[in-house]
Design a protein around this motif. Structure first.
Motif, PDB file in Angstrom:
ATOM      1  N   GLY A 175      -9.535  16.871  -3.850  1.00  0.00           N
ATOM      2  CA  GLY A 175      -9.348  17.606  -2.608  1.00  0.00           C
ATOM      3  C   GLY A 175      -8.758  16.843  -1.447  1.00  0.00           C
ATOM      4  N   GLU A 176      -8.348  15.578  -1.665  1.00  0.00           N
ATOM      5  CA  GLU A 176      -7.749  14.824  -0.571  1.00  0.00           C
ATOM      6  C   GLU A 176      -6.698  13.841  -1.085  1.00  0.00           C
ATOM      7  N   PHE A 177      -5.807  13.449  -0.186  1.00  0.00           N
ATOM      8  CA  PHE A 177      -4.807  12.450  -0.527  1.00  0.00           C
ATOM      9  C   PHE A 177      -5.429  11.064  -0.404  1.00  0.00           C
ATOM     10  N   VAL A 178      -5.131  10.210  -1.375  1.00  0.00           N
ATOM     11  CA  VAL A 178      -5.693   8.862  -1.379  1.00  0.00           C
ATOM     12  C   VAL A 178      -4.573   7.834  -1.505  1.00  0.00           C
ATOM     13  N   ASP A 179      -4.844   6.659  -0.964  1.00  0.00           N
ATOM     14  CA  ASP A 179      -3.887   5.551  -0.994  1.00  0.00           C
ATOM     15  C   ASP A 179      -4.065   4.732  -2.269  1.00  0.00           C
ATOM     16  N   SER A 180      -2.979   4.081  -2.656  1.00  0.00           N
ATOM     17  CA  SER A 180      -3.006   3.163  -3.796  1.00  0.00           C
ATOM     18  C   SER A 180      -2.348   1.858  -3.397  1.00  0.00           C
ATOM     19  N   THR A 201       0.849  -1.184   0.000  1.00  0.00           N
ATOM     20  CA  THR A 201       0.000   0.000   0.000  1.00  0.00           C
ATOM     21  C   THR A 201       0.886   1.235   0.000  1.00  0.00           C
ATOM     22  N   MET A 202       0.573   2.156  -0.878  1.00  0.00           N
ATOM     23  CA  MET A 202       1.294   3.428  -0.943  1.00  0.00           C
ATOM     24  C   MET A 202       0.387   4.489  -0.337  1.00  0.00           C
ATOM     25  N   ARG A 203       0.727   4.926   0.849  1.00  0.00           N
ATOM     26  CA  ARG A 203      -0.107   5.883   1.571  1.00  0.00           C
ATOM     27  C   ARG A 203       0.030   7.269   0.959  1.00  0.00           C
ATOM     28  N   ALA A 204      -1.079   7.973   0.860  1.00  0.00           N
ATOM     29  CA  ALA A 204      -1.123   9.330   0.294  1.00  0.00           C
ATOM     30  C   ALA A 204      -0.411   9.372  -1.059  1.00  0.00           C
ATOM     31  N   HIS A 205      -0.682   8.384  -1.872  1.00  0.00           N
ATOM     32  CA  HIS A 205      -0.012   8.230  -3.168  1.00  0.00           C
ATOM     33  C   HIS A 205      -0.353   9.339  -4.150  1.00  0.00           C
ATOM     34  N   ALA A 206      -1.592   9.813  -4.114  1.00  0.00           N
ATOM     35  CA  ALA A 206      -2.010  10.833  -5.077  1.00  0.00           C
ATOM     36  C   ALA A 206      -3.036  11.767  -4.450  1.00  0.00           C
ATOM     37  N   PHE A 207      -3.169  12.921  -5.052  1.00  0.00           N
ATOM     38  CA  PHE A 207      -4.160  13.910  -4.626  1.00  0.00           C
ATOM     39  C   PHE A 207      -5.333  13.818  -5.585  1.00  0.00           C
ATOM     40  N   ARG A 208      -6.528  13.576  -5.056  1.00  0.00           N
ATOM     41  CA  ARG A 208      -7.718  13.408  -5.881  1.00  0.00           C
ATOM     42  C   ARG A 208      -8.909  14.068  -5.197  1.00  0.00           C
TER      43      ARG A 208
END
Length: 174
Positions: free
Chosen positions: A150-155, A141-148
């Motif tokens: 208005g928030e950071f999301v995991d991938s 799991t990549m925490r705070a992988h991208a900004f989507r």
């Protein structure tokens, strides 16, 4: 539903722009809303000849796209990264399966790729299900992988080894 898969052409730019303008498509990828036609024309014109970019066609219209990008680093030339997007109206209708079937056929039988890797947002259950169906395993799991939105999301990082080479030994943990 009959889906035809072929190599993407420069003339597909406007249709790819439409696919990636779909809310679900840009939300499920690292693309931005409102892609320009010029961006897609340039992307298609500058595609590395070693990479494979395919489109899925239904009734003469591009409804999805997938690509394999071969790693350039000498020690990672056995690896390709995968990217894919399907128009919202065609999600869950076999487009992703058709694209993955052809991309993995090319990867396994023509490119000598051992490892295909990808990232997928943790909340994209349909994509995760599709990738698992095609033999991709979760690797982390990549925490705070991208900004989507208005928030950071995991991938999740997922990968698939060539089926005939899946027995490649893994490094022992110490």
């Amino acid at each position: 539903m009959m889906i035809h898969v072929r190599r993407a052409e420069i003339s597909d730019a406007a249709q790819l722009q439409r696919v990636f303008a779909s809310t679900g498509t840009y939300s499920g990828t690292l693309q931005l809303p409102h892609p320009s036609l010029e961006m897609w024309q340039e992307r298609l014109e500058k595609t590395d000849p070693k990479d494979t970019r395919l489109v899925a066609i239904y009734d003469g219209v591009v409804v999805g796209s997938a690509s394999l990008h071969l790693e350039k680093a000498q020690r990672r030339q056995h690896v390709a990264s995968l990217g894919m997007g399907v128009a919202d109206a065609f999600s869950g209708r076999g487009v992703g399966s058709a694209l993955l079937t052809e991309l993995l056929h090319i990867s396994d039988n023509w490119l000598n790729v051992l490892r295909v890797e990808l990232t997928v947002f943790c909340d994209n259950a349909a994509a995760i299900h599709l990738y698992r169906k095609f033999g991709f395993d979760m690797e982390g799991t990549m925490r705070a992988h991208a900004f989507r939105n208005g928030e950071f999301v995991d991938s999740y990082a997922m990968a698939r080894l060539h089926p005939r080479q899946a027995m490649v030994p893994t490094q022992k943990q110490t």
